[in-house]
Design a protein around this motif. Sequence first.
Motif, PDB file in Angstrom:
ATOM      1  N   ASP A 171       0.795  -1.237   0.000  1.00 45.27           N
ATOM      2  CA  ASP A 171       0.000   0.000   0.000  1.00 45.27           C
ATOM      3  C   ASP A 171       0.825   1.284   0.000  1.00 45.27           C
ATOM      4  OD1 ASP A 171      -2.283  -1.466   0.015  1.00 45.27           O
ATOM      5  OD2 ASP A 171      -2.603  -1.371   2.190  1.00 45.27           O
ATOM      6  N   ASN A 172       2.036   1.236   0.574  1.00 43.14           N
ATOM      7  CA  ASN A 172       2.750   2.485   0.828  1.00 43.14           C
ATOM      8  C   ASN A 172       3.832   2.765  -0.203  1.00 43.14           C
ATOM      9  OD1 ASN A 172       1.691   3.565   3.497  1.00 43.14           O
ATOM     10  ND2 ASN A 172       2.037   1.391   3.918  1.00 43.14           N
ATOM     11  N   THR A 173       3.963   4.037  -0.522  1.00 41.47           N
ATOM     12  CA  THR A 173       5.073   4.419  -1.390  1.00 41.47           C
ATOM     13  C   THR A 173       6.291   4.660  -0.511  1.00 41.47           C
ATOM     14  OG1 THR A 173       4.281   6.665  -1.261  1.00 41.47           O
ATOM     15  CG2 THR A 173       3.715   5.436  -3.236  1.00 41.47           C
ATOM     16  N   ILE A 174       7.456   4.411  -1.064  1.00 42.63           N
ATOM     17  CA  ILE A 174       8.679   4.540  -0.291  1.00 42.63           C
ATOM     18  C   ILE A 174       9.568   5.569  -0.972  1.00 42.63           C
ATOM     19  CG2 ILE A 174      10.639   3.285   0.705  1.00 42.63           C
ATOM     20  CD1 ILE A 174       8.963   0.685   0.034  1.00 42.63           C
ATOM     21  N   ASP A 175      10.043   6.513  -0.181  1.00 38.67           N
ATOM     22  CA  ASP A 175      10.943   7.531  -0.728  1.00 38.67           C
ATOM     23  C   ASP A 175      12.373   7.131  -0.403  1.00 38.67           C
ATOM     24  OD1 ASP A 175      12.355   9.649  -1.522  1.00 38.67           O
ATOM     25  OD2 ASP A 175      11.497  11.087  -0.073  1.00 38.67           O
ATOM     26  N   PHE A 176      13.121   6.756  -1.424  1.00 34.87           N
ATOM     27  CA  PHE A 176      14.492   6.283  -1.184  1.00 34.87           C
ATOM     28  C   PHE A 176      15.524   7.417  -1.146  1.00 34.87           C
ATOM     29  CE2 PHE A 176      12.553   2.243  -2.272  1.00 34.87           C
ATOM     30  CZ  PHE A 176      13.149   1.395  -1.337  1.00 34.87           C
ATOM     31  N   GLN A 177      15.071   8.656  -1.015  1.00 36.33           N
ATOM     32  CA  GLN A 177      15.963   9.808  -0.901  1.00 36.33           C
ATOM     33  C   GLN A 177      17.107   9.760  -1.913  1.00 36.33           C
ATOM     34  OE1 GLN A 177      16.199   8.407   2.870  1.00 36.33           O
ATOM     35  NE2 GLN A 177      14.107   9.106   3.209  1.00 36.33           N
ATOM     36  N   ALA A 178      16.736   9.998  -3.168  1.00 37.61           N
ATOM     37  CA  ALA A 178      17.692   9.879  -4.254  1.00 37.61           C
ATOM     38  C   ALA A 178      18.902  10.796  -4.104  1.00 37.61           C
ATOM     39  CB  ALA A 178      17.003  10.167  -5.576  1.00 37.61           C
ATOM     40  N   GLY A 179      18.669  11.993  -3.525  1.00 37.52           N
ATOM     41  CA  GLY A 179      19.760  12.947  -3.410  1.00 37.52           C
ATOM     42  C   GLY A 179      20.321  13.250  -4.787  1.00 37.52           C
ATOM     43  N   ASP A 180      21.633  13.187  -4.947  1.00 34.24           N
ATOM     44  CA  ASP A 180      22.190  13.477  -6.276  1.00 34.24           C
ATOM     45  C   ASP A 180      22.579  12.199  -7.038  1.00 34.24           C
ATOM     46  OD1 ASP A 180      24.177  12.812  -4.581  1.00 34.24           O
ATOM     47  OD2 ASP A 180      25.297  14.695  -4.757  1.00 34.24           O
ATOM     48  N   LEU A 181      21.973  11.085  -6.635  1.00 30.72           N
ATOM     49  CA  LEU A 181      22.264   9.827  -7.340  1.00 30.72           C
ATOM     50  C   LEU A 181      21.629   9.849  -8.728  1.00 30.72           C
ATOM     51  CD1 LEU A 181      21.554   7.157  -4.570  1.00 30.72           C
ATOM     52  CD2 LEU A 181      23.765   8.115  -5.243  1.00 30.72           C
ATOM     53  N   ASP A 182      22.315   9.268  -9.709  1.00 27.48           N
ATOM     54  CA  ASP A 182      21.668   9.133 -11.014  1.00 27.48           C
ATOM     55  C   ASP A 182      20.756   7.906 -10.981  1.00 27.48           C
ATOM     56  OD1 ASP A 182      23.093   6.790 -11.515  1.00 27.48           O
ATOM     57  OD2 ASP A 182      24.638   7.818 -12.703  1.00 27.48           O
ATOM     58  N   ASP A 183      20.034   7.707 -12.079  1.00 31.86           N
ATOM     59  CA  ASP A 183      19.036   6.645 -12.141  1.00 31.86           C
ATOM     60  C   ASP A 183      19.630   5.268 -11.807  1.00 31.86           C
ATOM     61  OD1 ASP A 183      16.344   7.167 -12.663  1.00 31.86           O
ATOM     62  OD2 ASP A 183      16.428   5.753 -14.370  1.00 31.86           O
TER      63      ASP A 183
ATOM     64  N   LYS B 200       7.711  -8.138  15.527  1.00 28.51           N
ATOM     65  CA  LYS B 200       8.783  -7.336  14.915  1.00 28.51           C
ATOM     66  C   LYS B 200       8.617  -7.163  13.409  1.00 28.51           C
ATOM     67  CE  LYS B 200      12.589  -8.163  18.130  1.00 28.51           C
ATOM     68  NZ  LYS B 200      13.787  -8.984  18.350  1.00 28.51           N
ATOM     69  N   LEU B 201       7.970  -8.128  12.750  1.00 28.75           N
ATOM     70  CA  LEU B 201       7.895  -8.051  11.287  1.00 28.75           C
ATOM     71  C   LEU B 201       7.109  -6.828  10.794  1.00 28.75           C
ATOM     72  CD1 LEU B 201       8.479  -9.251   8.453  1.00 28.75           C
ATOM     73  CD2 LEU B 201       6.350 -10.524   8.694  1.00 28.75           C
ATOM     74  N   PRO B 202       5.852  -6.660  11.245  1.00 29.92           N
ATOM     75  CA  PRO B 202       5.132  -5.475  10.748  1.00 29.92           C
ATOM     76  C   PRO B 202       5.847  -4.172  11.110  1.00 29.92           C
ATOM     77  CG  PRO B 202       3.669  -6.906  12.048  1.00 29.92           C
ATOM     78  CD  PRO B 202       5.029  -7.486  12.133  1.00 29.92           C
ATOM     79  N   LYS B 203       6.470  -4.155  12.291  1.00 26.64           N
ATOM     80  CA  LYS B 203       7.200  -2.935  12.694  1.00 26.64           C
ATOM     81  C   LYS B 203       8.375  -2.686  11.758  1.00 26.64           C
ATOM     82  CE  LYS B 203       6.211  -3.278  17.628  1.00 26.64           C
ATOM     83  NZ  LYS B 203       6.762  -4.043  18.754  1.00 26.64           N
ATOM     84  N   ALA B 204       9.096  -3.767  11.455  1.00 26.18           N
ATOM     85  CA  ALA B 204      10.260  -3.626  10.579  1.00 26.18           C
ATOM     86  C   ALA B 204       9.835  -3.116   9.209  1.00 26.18           C
ATOM     87  CB  ALA B 204      10.982  -4.961  10.455  1.00 26.18           C
ATOM     88  N   VAL B 205       8.725  -3.664   8.689  1.00 21.33           N
ATOM     89  CA  VAL B 205       8.274  -3.233   7.368  1.00 21.33           C
ATOM     90  C   VAL B 205       7.835  -1.765   7.406  1.00 21.33           C
ATOM     91  CG1 VAL B 205       6.515  -3.595   5.574  1.00 21.33           C
ATOM     92  CG2 VAL B 205       7.701  -5.555   6.586  1.00 21.33           C
ATOM     93  N   ASP B 206       7.149  -1.363   8.489  1.00 22.60           N
ATOM     94  CA  ASP B 206       6.755   0.043   8.621  1.00 22.60           C
ATOM     95  C   ASP B 206       7.981   0.942   8.598  1.00 22.60           C
ATOM     96  OD1 ASP B 206       4.151  -0.634   8.681  1.00 22.60           O
ATOM     97  OD2 ASP B 206       3.915  -0.540  10.864  1.00 22.60           O
ATOM     98  N   LYS B 207       9.013   0.541   9.340  1.00 20.80           N
ATOM     99  CA  LYS B 207      10.229   1.366   9.368  1.00 20.80           C
ATOM    100  C   LYS B 207      10.918   1.370   8.016  1.00 20.80           C
ATOM    101  CE  LYS B 207      11.182   1.553  14.217  1.00 20.80           C
ATOM    102  NZ  LYS B 207      11.927   1.006  15.347  1.00 20.80           N
ATOM    103  N   PHE B 208      10.879   0.217   7.328  1.00 22.20           N
ATOM    104  CA  PHE B 208      11.485   0.135   6.004  1.00 22.20           C
ATOM    105  C   PHE B 208      10.793   1.119   5.064  1.00 22.20           C
ATOM    106  CE2 PHE B 208      11.401  -1.583   1.673  1.00 22.20           C
ATOM    107  CZ  PHE B 208      12.756  -1.721   1.419  1.00 22.20           C
ATOM    108  N   ILE B 209       9.461   1.192   5.190  1.00 25.03           N
ATOM    109  CA  ILE B 209       8.700   2.102   4.332  1.00 25.03           C
ATOM    110  C   ILE B 209       9.138   3.550   4.584  1.00 25.03           C
ATOM    111  CG2 ILE B 209       6.366   3.045   3.982  1.00 25.03           C
ATOM    112  CD1 ILE B 209       5.431   0.042   4.514  1.00 25.03           C
TER     113      ILE B 209
END
Lengths: 436, 591
Positions: free
Chosen positions: B530-542, B575-584
């Motif tokens: 359900d959730n979108t994840i922002d991987f903080q691209a910064g100045d990384l290229d594609d 721990k699993l749902p918590k870990a996934v929430d933090k990963f998101i």
Amino acid sequence: MIRKEINKISEVGKALISVEGNPGVALNHVVELLEADTNQSLSFAKAINITEDATRFQVFNGTAGLSTKTKIRMLEVPLTAGFSNKMLGRSFDGAGQVADGGPEVIFEKEISTRLDTLNPTVRNVPKQALWTGIPMIDVFNTLVKSQKIPIFAGPTEPYNRLLSQIAQGAQADVIIFAGIGLKFDEYQYFKDQLSQSGNIDKTIMFTHLAGDSQIKGLMLPDVALSVAREFGDQGKDVLVLLTDMTNWSNILRNVANYQDMIPSLQGYPGSLYSELAKRYEVAADIEGAGSITIIGATTLESLEDPVPDNTGYITEGQFFLENGKLKLARSLSRLKQGVNGKTRSDHRAIMTAMASLLADAEKAHEASEVGAANDPYSQKLLRYRTDFINNIEEPFGEPIELEAALDKCWAILKRHFEPTETGLSKKLIDEYWDKN
Amino acid sequence: MNDISKKRTGNLISIQDSLVKARFFDDVIMGETAEISVDGKFLQAEVLQILPDPKNADAGIVEMQVFEDLTGAKIGDEVVFKGTPLSVLLGPGLLTSVWDGLQNPLYKLSEQDAYLTPGMNAPALDEEAIWDFTPIVKVGDAVAGGDVIGTVPEGKVDHKILVPFSFGPCKVESIIEKSSVNITQQVAIVVDEQGNKHELKLAFRQPVKSPIPFKERAIPTKPISTGVRVIDLLAPVGYGGTVGNPGPFGAGKTVLQHSLCKYAVADIIVMAACGERAGEAVEVFKEFAELEDPTTGESLMKRMCIFGNTSSMPVAAREASVFIALTVGEYYRYQGKKVVMLADSTSRWAQALRERSGRQGDIPGPEAFPMDIPDQIKGMYQRAGEDLGTGGSLTFIGTVSPAGGNFQEPVTQATMDATGGFWGLSQDRADAKKYPAIDPLVYTTSVYDGFISWKDRQKMLTTLNEANDIDQTISTIGLKKVPVSNYIQYQKGLTIDFCVMQQDAFEKTDACTRPERLEIINQATQNLIDNTIDFQAGDLDDEQLKELIKHKFDELRQWWRDWNYSAKTEEELAKLPKAVDKFILQEEYAV
């Protein structure tokens, strides 16, 4: 004892003869064919189909030279094979007759070749590995005592070389070689290899060469396996080499055709599965006795051919040989789980991890063929794939002990991947990654 | 019924493999069993067809299949017709038993010889075992076929003693007090409406080719916890349901069957090892005895019985083995038990029919199978079902071994048509050593409300489907041209496949997932979807960004798989749902 005789053969065909009426022969009982005037023995034959109007026989030595006047002497016993410890070191034909030009063997007893089913309750669950020194087998598809497993290979692959290499290192008391439809070169190759490795004195060879009588080829596995079983019952660990079961199946197909049986797929009789199973199921670890391990060879054009397809459902896995390499993707040892949990703690995990990466690598390889695998990870996978093919899928070379082979696997992973890319648990990574 | 003067006989006039013909002068009943006397041994046979005798107008010819090897049989050998169809002995002692395809007990036979030779037999159920019988009817009560007259404890199973199903209305004339008896002793006498007396014992024989009736049949809807995640999440089977499980060799059918034997929540497991490797049946009855039943905690064998007509045993008995096993399943269902029957493999059963019809000279259908094979397969699966009247169910899971791994072949096609569920095993997944190799995209189920909601199931499937599509795009046009958002979607799919759909059958904690754990996994999975994840691209290229994304997902997958292997306590599970929430949120979670 006076044996009943039949004086008229009504029909002579390819490998089969028939007599009219009911001479009183029992199913699967043996008769002897004699030259009418001289009473010289021409061949033995077996009753395969009986009605009150006619009886049909399979002729062991082929039907060439038989006439309607050929005499049939009823022996009133089912087919048996001679057995003796003195058979070791010698060669026989498909009917169990001496075939190496040496002296006759005086048999200790006659044994049934009916291959009755072993009661499943007296089977032990297989638990003992047979190490081969071949990493693709020892690490990825461990061979287990009492396993039945064929090598699947195209007709031009070095499958006999592989079979012979496995046999040479085998921890067996007795080796039974059963060759069906072999070329002379193949027969001699095995004989030389077994002599060179010092195994010939514990080997009995049963050989049917291409062009020999079909019925002798058809019955060869039964004779060889009955002898193997007798050694097994005596407490010996026996290794049977069956090559090539596609030749055998083709004879089965020919004979079924002569008998006018309705074919199922590609002309093979509907009983192909049961017929193959009856032979392969002789493999067993017998409670309170020895064991029989069967390694076969099945040549194929395609895995979907009826012979490899039926074989795959019967045997406990297969070793798949392609371009001279033992391919991980299509090879499988169904019994490996019974032994590979008791070796080193990383054995199972590294097996799964490398297989999974190789599957990804194969996809990347396909993509690379259309120029699509340009990203760094795909490139990594491609390098890994080459490394794996050359160093793990290569079956011919110096034998490697299991631990060394596992270390070699870690070294390959480390050459190409980051620890997290391997799918291995943190615990194993901590234990093994930096050691190699 | 056993009047010796009425002995009906015939004599062999034709012998071919397992098919014989005999001439008879009296009468023969279609489907009845017979014994053929060969060299002083008695071989079991079944009547397949009755024909006129072209040579003798006073006689008839009967065609039979023989369940044992006929070596030594001659023209003229005597056939004795038994008057009864192929049947199974039902009663206490069925559980823990291991038989051949004709209900000969294999352990008992092994006392005679290590090899199974023609003519060997032994009583199907232990005649010396003593059972504590408690009557529940009394003198004068009206009873009929299928009614309960008493009970005996069979391990933890409360085994009901039934009036044989063939009986019409009767009155109880006598019944024994609560006492200890064996299966050969009389426990009651009932009198039918014609005034005939019948003796009842703890066990009775039941024909196997016609089904034991239902009281009130229902559509199977309650899912069985099988412990296998991909099944319980995506393709659940209901109590009383039917599933066809085809796969090429090496795809993992057997490992899956063994998992179901071990972990499926059921009262009784009936296994028909039909024409398959003997070693696999041995593994079940020798190793499963050491394992625990998930519901009772007792030895797993205490809820099982096995019919082992393995691949080298006589082919004619293969067909019998499946019907015998089905009838045992129906018998326990009638007692209100939840029964799961596994038949491995139904293709071997169909092949046995093919061999037979070939010998009989029938005109062959597709791939030389008998023309009516689809009907026979349907008829077999139809015997499964849920019975509200008894509270019992019989679930039938049949493996199919398609020739060449081709699902278009007749037996697979007929099975798809006959069953409510379909678990297709894929060669590609098996080659990649993914277990179970059930393709999450090739299955059907008739259970709509499983352990997770229909909506959650669809979302999971959509994600897997999308990942599959993107994977194909990557393979054809290369990763570079795939947008980052799609790549994230692809990695999500991979994660669900690797951590949820795949399972390690040989790892204690991971091998079986129960509904509570499944719910936690589902929660984590749905959040990831359900959730979108922002991987903080910064100045990384594609390209660098994609590498970073892959690395992050690799870490998550490793963490998740470790969790699959290790998490047991409530705290660990959480721990699993918590870990996934933090990963998101891209926060630190590896604690």
